[in-house]
Design a protein around this motif. Sequence first.
Motif, short mmCIF file in Angstrom:
data_model
loop_
_atom_site.label_atom_id
_atom_site.label_comp_id
_atom_site.label_asym_id
_atom_site.label_seq_id
_atom_site.Cartn_x
_atom_site.Cartn_y
_atom_site.Cartn_z
N TRP A 19 0.82 -1.21 0.00
CA TRP A 19 0.00 0.00 0.00
C TRP A 19 0.85 1.25 0.00
N ASP A 20 2.02 1.19 0.63
CA ASP A 20 2.91 2.36 0.60
C ASP A 20 3.34 2.67 -0.82
N LEU A 21 3.67 1.62 -1.56
CA LEU A 21 4.08 1.80 -2.95
C LEU A 21 2.92 2.32 -3.80
N VAL A 22 1.72 1.83 -3.54
CA VAL A 22 0.55 2.28 -4.30
C VAL A 22 0.26 3.76 -4.02
N VAL A 23 0.37 4.16 -2.75
CA VAL A 23 0.12 5.57 -2.41
C VAL A 23 1.16 6.47 -3.07
N GLU A 24 2.43 6.07 -3.01
CA GLU A 24 3.47 6.85 -3.68
C GLU A 24 3.22 6.93 -5.18
N THR A 25 2.82 5.81 -5.77
CA THR A 25 2.57 5.76 -7.21
C THR A 25 1.41 6.67 -7.59
N VAL A 26 0.34 6.63 -6.82
CA VAL A 26 -0.83 7.47 -7.12
C VAL A 26 -0.48 8.95 -6.98
N MET A 58 0.33 9.44 -21.23
CA MET A 58 0.75 8.16 -20.63
C MET A 58 2.24 8.18 -20.34
N LEU A 59 3.02 8.72 -21.25
CA LEU A 59 4.47 8.79 -21.06
C LEU A 59 4.82 9.69 -19.88
N THR A 60 4.20 10.87 -19.81
CA THR A 60 4.46 11.80 -18.73
C THR A 60 4.08 11.20 -17.38
N THR A 61 2.94 10.56 -17.34
CA THR A 61 2.46 9.97 -16.09
C THR A 61 3.35 8.81 -15.65
N SER A 62 3.69 7.93 -16.57
CA SER A 62 4.43 6.73 -16.18
C SER A 62 5.87 7.03 -15.82
N MET A 63 6.47 8.06 -16.40
CA MET A 63 7.86 8.37 -16.07
C MET A 63 8.00 8.74 -14.61
N LEU A 64 7.06 9.46 -14.06
CA LEU A 64 7.12 9.81 -12.65
C LEU A 64 6.57 8.70 -11.77
N ALA A 65 5.48 8.08 -12.17
CA ALA A 65 4.77 7.14 -11.30
C ALA A 65 5.51 5.83 -11.09
N LEU A 66 6.36 5.45 -12.01
CA LEU A 66 7.04 4.18 -11.86
C LEU A 66 8.35 4.27 -11.08
N VAL A 118 -1.60 1.63 -13.51
CA VAL A 118 -0.24 1.80 -12.98
C VAL A 118 -0.18 1.49 -11.48
N PRO A 119 -1.09 2.00 -10.64
CA PRO A 119 -1.04 1.62 -9.23
C PRO A 119 -1.32 0.14 -8.99
N VAL A 120 -2.17 -0.45 -9.82
CA VAL A 120 -2.44 -1.89 -9.68
C VAL A 120 -1.19 -2.70 -10.00
N GLY A 121 -0.50 -2.33 -11.07
CA GLY A 121 0.75 -3.01 -11.40
C GLY A 121 1.80 -2.84 -10.33
N ALA A 122 1.88 -1.65 -9.74
CA ALA A 122 2.83 -1.41 -8.65
C ALA A 122 2.49 -2.25 -7.43
N VAL A 125 0.87 -5.17 -7.40
CA VAL A 125 1.20 -6.57 -7.71
C VAL A 125 2.71 -6.78 -7.61
N PHE A 126 3.48 -5.84 -8.12
CA PHE A 126 4.94 -5.95 -8.06
C PHE A 126 5.42 -5.98 -6.61
N ALA A 127 4.93 -5.05 -5.78
CA ALA A 127 5.35 -5.00 -4.38
C ALA A 127 4.91 -6.25 -3.63
N TRP A 128 3.74 -6.77 -3.94
CA TRP A 128 3.26 -7.98 -3.26
C TRP A 128 4.17 -9.15 -3.58
N PHE A 129 4.53 -9.32 -4.86
CA PHE A 129 5.41 -10.42 -5.24
C PHE A 129 6.80 -10.26 -4.63
N ILE A 130 7.33 -9.04 -4.61
CA ILE A 130 8.65 -8.80 -4.02
C ILE A 130 8.62 -9.12 -2.52
N ASN A 131 7.60 -8.64 -1.80
CA ASN A 131 7.51 -8.90 -0.37
C ASN A 131 7.30 -10.38 -0.08
N ARG A 132 6.54 -11.03 -0.91
CA ARG A 132 6.30 -12.47 -0.70
C ARG A 132 7.61 -13.25 -0.91
#
Length: 136
Positions: free
Chosen positions: A17-24, A54-62, A119-123, A125-132
């Motif tokens: 959730w921390d990663l999702v909040v930062e991403t949003v 999409m490019l502008t948003t994803s460059m910062l959000a990822l 983008v937040p959903v992908g983030a 899922v990524f954080a969940w897999f990394i933490n797991r």
Amino acid sequence: MADEKDSGNGSIRQRPWDLVVETVLLELVGLAFFGIATLLAWLFGWLPDPTLGMLTTSMLALLPAVELYRAGPPRRLAVVAAVLALATVTLLVAAVANWTLPASADSNVGILIGYVVAVPVGAAVFAWFINRANVA
């Protein structure tokens, strides 16, 4: 941060959730930047393509997901799952957006809306897999 723990291999765990909040939050900054750029471009008679949004948003959000990826050993499964979640949610939301707003279907606004939502959903899922993987 109080919720971060060292997993023993030098990587710091972070709740998804921390990663999702930062991403949003970073996504909102990217959208604001795109909105300002669009308004300035509109004054000169040029309207940017939604893919620039999409490019502008994803460059910062990822950036938080990239930092998490660099913090520990690479996890290919986490990246594949995040990309699949990103693509799936983008296409589903774009289909719903194009169905509900058929006038905007030709200008690819549905894909932009789907990508911004995905983008937040992908983030997450990524954080969940990394933490797991760090727990195991």
